[in-house]
Design a protein around this motif. Structure first.
Motif, mmCIF file in Angstrom:
data_model
loop_
_atom_site.group_PDB
_atom_site.id
_atom_site.type_symbol
_atom_site.label_atom_id
_atom_site.label_comp_id
_atom_site.label_asym_id
_atom_site.label_seq_id
_atom_site.Cartn_x
_atom_site.Cartn_y
_atom_site.Cartn_z
ATOM 1 N N ILE A 21 35.171 44.245 46.918
ATOM 2 C CA ILE A 21 35.963 43.183 47.545
ATOM 3 C C ILE A 21 37.334 43.098 46.888
ATOM 4 C CG2 ILE A 21 36.115 40.692 47.904
ATOM 5 C CD1 ILE A 21 33.017 40.709 48.168
ATOM 6 N N LYS A 22 37.386 43.212 45.559
ATOM 7 C CA LYS A 22 38.675 43.206 44.866
ATOM 8 C C LYS A 22 39.543 44.368 45.327
ATOM 9 C CE LYS A 22 37.539 40.850 40.551
ATOM 10 N NZ LYS A 22 37.416 40.975 39.097
ATOM 11 N N GLU A 23 38.925 45.527 45.520
ATOM 12 C CA GLU A 23 39.666 46.694 45.981
ATOM 13 C C GLU A 23 40.259 46.448 47.367
ATOM 14 O OE1 GLU A 23 38.535 51.216 47.151
ATOM 15 O OE2 GLU A 23 37.807 50.520 45.189
ATOM 16 N N ARG A 28 44.962 45.247 50.749
ATOM 17 C CA ARG A 28 45.628 44.350 51.709
ATOM 18 C C ARG A 28 46.892 43.743 51.095
ATOM 19 N NH1 ARG A 28 43.596 39.088 54.514
ATOM 20 N NH2 ARG A 28 45.030 39.058 56.250
ATOM 21 N N TYR A 29 46.817 43.395 49.803
ATOM 22 C CA TYR A 29 47.968 42.837 49.101
ATOM 23 C C TYR A 29 49.114 43.858 49.077
ATOM 24 C CZ TYR A 29 50.568 40.185 45.618
ATOM 25 O OH TYR A 29 51.535 39.463 44.975
ATOM 26 N N GLN A 30 48.790 45.096 48.763
ATOM 27 C CA GLN A 30 49.820 46.139 48.713
ATOM 28 C C GLN A 30 50.425 46.379 50.092
ATOM 29 O OE1 GLN A 30 47.840 49.476 46.958
ATOM 30 N NE2 GLN A 30 47.838 48.575 44.898
ATOM 31 N N TRP A 74 47.511 33.451 49.839
ATOM 32 C CA TRP A 74 46.112 33.219 50.189
ATOM 33 C C TRP A 74 45.222 34.286 49.549
ATOM 34 C CZ3 TRP A 74 42.707 29.858 51.261
ATOM 35 C CH2 TRP A 74 41.507 30.187 51.885
ATOM 36 N N LEU A 75 45.665 35.536 49.557
ATOM 37 C CA LEU A 75 44.895 36.609 48.922
ATOM 38 C C LEU A 75 44.773 36.389 47.419
ATOM 39 C CD1 LEU A 75 46.074 39.883 50.703
ATOM 40 C CD2 LEU A 75 43.775 38.939 50.640
ATOM 41 N N GLU A 76 45.846 35.941 46.784
ATOM 42 C CA GLU A 76 45.793 35.653 45.345
ATOM 43 C C GLU A 76 44.765 34.554 45.065
ATOM 44 O OE1 GLU A 76 49.716 34.690 43.955
ATOM 45 O OE2 GLU A 76 50.482 36.675 44.468
ATOM 46 N N TYR A 77 44.763 33.513 45.893
ATOM 47 C CA TYR A 77 43.807 32.422 45.737
ATOM 48 C C TYR A 77 42.373 32.936 45.900
ATOM 49 C CZ TYR A 77 41.140 28.225 46.783
ATOM 50 O OH TYR A 77 40.184 27.249 46.783
ATOM 51 N N GLN A 78 42.136 33.753 46.938
ATOM 52 C CA GLN A 78 40.801 34.289 47.170
ATOM 53 C C GLN A 78 40.352 35.159 45.995
ATOM 54 O OE1 GLN A 78 41.456 36.116 51.075
ATOM 55 N NE2 GLN A 78 39.928 34.704 51.896
ATOM 56 N N ARG A 79 41.263 35.919 45.445
ATOM 57 C CA ARG A 79 40.915 36.780 44.309
ATOM 58 C C ARG A 79 40.512 35.928 43.100
ATOM 59 N NH1 ARG A 79 43.231 42.067 41.787
ATOM 60 N NH2 ARG A 79 41.463 42.370 40.430
ATOM 61 N N LYS A 80 41.249 34.848 42.851
ATOM 62 C CA LYS A 80 40.892 33.958 41.745
ATOM 63 C C LYS A 80 39.523 33.329 41.973
ATOM 64 C CE LYS A 80 45.617 32.834 40.438
ATOM 65 N NZ LYS A 80 46.682 31.838 40.510
ATOM 66 N N ILE A 84 35.747 33.528 39.860
ATOM 67 C CA ILE A 84 35.018 32.339 39.414
ATOM 68 C C ILE A 84 33.558 32.352 39.873
ATOM 69 C CG2 ILE A 84 34.874 29.833 39.685
ATOM 70 C CD1 ILE A 84 37.943 29.812 39.880
ATOM 71 N N LEU A 85 33.314 32.881 41.073
ATOM 72 C CA LEU A 85 31.962 32.841 41.651
ATOM 73 C C LEU A 85 30.960 33.629 40.813
ATOM 74 C CD1 LEU A 85 32.656 33.336 45.449
ATOM 75 C CD2 LEU A 85 31.744 31.308 44.349
ATOM 76 N N PRO A 86 29.765 33.061 40.620
ATOM 77 C CA PRO A 86 28.731 33.786 39.865
ATOM 78 C C PRO A 86 28.057 34.855 40.728
ATOM 79 C CG PRO A 86 27.888 31.671 40.588
ATOM 80 C CD PRO A 86 29.348 31.709 40.994
ATOM 81 N N ASP A 87 27.465 35.834 40.065
ATOM 82 C CA ASP A 87 26.689 36.842 40.790
ATOM 83 C C ASP A 87 25.546 36.150 41.522
ATOM 84 O OD1 ASP A 87 28.290 38.847 39.911
ATOM 85 O OD2 ASP A 87 26.889 39.658 38.439
ATOM 86 N N GLY A 88 25.223 36.659 42.703
ATOM 87 C CA GLY A 88 24.153 36.070 43.505
ATOM 88 C C GLY A 88 24.678 35.124 44.572
ATOM 89 N N SER A 89 25.962 34.767 44.526
ATOM 90 C CA SER A 89 26.547 33.905 45.545
ATOM 91 C C SER A 89 26.638 34.666 46.861
ATOM 92 C CB SER A 89 27.958 33.470 45.141
ATOM 93 O OG SER A 89 27.942 32.757 43.944
ATOM 94 N N GLU A 90 26.523 33.946 47.962
ATOM 95 C CA GLU A 90 26.649 34.565 49.276
ATOM 96 C C GLU A 90 28.045 34.310 49.807
ATOM 97 O OE1 GLU A 90 23.676 33.424 52.108
ATOM 98 O OE2 GLU A 90 22.049 34.301 50.933
ATOM 99 N N LEU A 91 28.731 35.388 50.198
ATOM 100 C CA LEU A 91 30.066 35.300 50.774
ATOM 101 C C LEU A 91 30.021 35.759 52.221
ATOM 102 C CD1 LEU A 91 32.188 37.011 47.988
ATOM 103 C CD2 LEU A 91 31.961 34.587 48.405
ATOM 104 N N GLU A 92 30.633 35.001 53.109
ATOM 105 C CA GLU A 92 30.721 35.441 54.495
ATOM 106 C C GLU A 92 31.874 36.427 54.580
ATOM 107 O OE1 GLU A 92 31.473 33.475 58.814
ATOM 108 O OE2 GLU A 92 30.069 32.460 57.468
ATOM 109 N N THR A 93 31.564 37.682 54.877
ATOM 110 C CA THR A 93 32.575 38.723 54.839
ATOM 111 C C THR A 93 32.958 39.249 56.208
ATOM 112 O OG1 THR A 93 30.861 40.393 54.512
ATOM 113 C CG2 THR A 93 31.912 39.521 52.540
#
Length: 128
Positions: A21-23, A28-30, A74-80, A84-93
């Motif tokens: 996801i970071k990649e 997208r940022y670039q 917005w991308l910077e905020y999402q990256r931060k 913060i999110l712990p492993d095991g969290s569910e993200l809608e992708t």
């Protein structure tokens, strides 16, 4: 009868998926940064042309550049938030369209109930 329904795709956060996801965020940022620089270049090029209103060119280009800069923030905020999110969290992708079969006598509540697909490291672990 078949109906089309939007089904959210969720991803369980693991170290591998976090890196992926970071990649995607970085790519997208670039891309957005390149677009901003390209738009600035095009703006300067058009402003130098005779017979073109500088104010109109600046207004149009600054609107597009501003929109992309908002997306960068917005991308910077999402990256931060991702950090913060712990492993095991569910993200809608993502979201996909699904065909659902509806027959006479079906319980409507069961047909329209929330459906989702859950992934872990690229593999489907649940389709509810």
């Amino acid at each position: 009868m078949q109906i089309i329904r939007t089904v959210p795709v969720k991803q369980i956060l693991t170290e591998t998926s976090r890196a992926q996801i970071k990649e995607k965020f970085d790519e997208r940022y670039q891309r957005l940064d390149r677009e901003c620089r390209q738009l600035s270049f095009e703006q300067k090029k058009l402003e130098r042309k005779p017979g073109v209103s500088r104010q109109e060119v600046e207004r149009r280009f600054s609107k597009e550049i501003g929109r992309r800069k908002d997306q960068l923030k917005w991308l910077e905020y999402q990256r931060k938030q991702l950090d913060i999110l712990p492993d095991g969290s569910e993200l809608e992708t993502d979201e996909v369209q699904a065909l659902i079969e509806v027959e006479e006598g079906d319980q409507w509540e069961e047909v329209i109930q929330d459906r989702q697909i859950v992934l872990r490291d690229g593999k489907v672990i649940r389709a509810r």
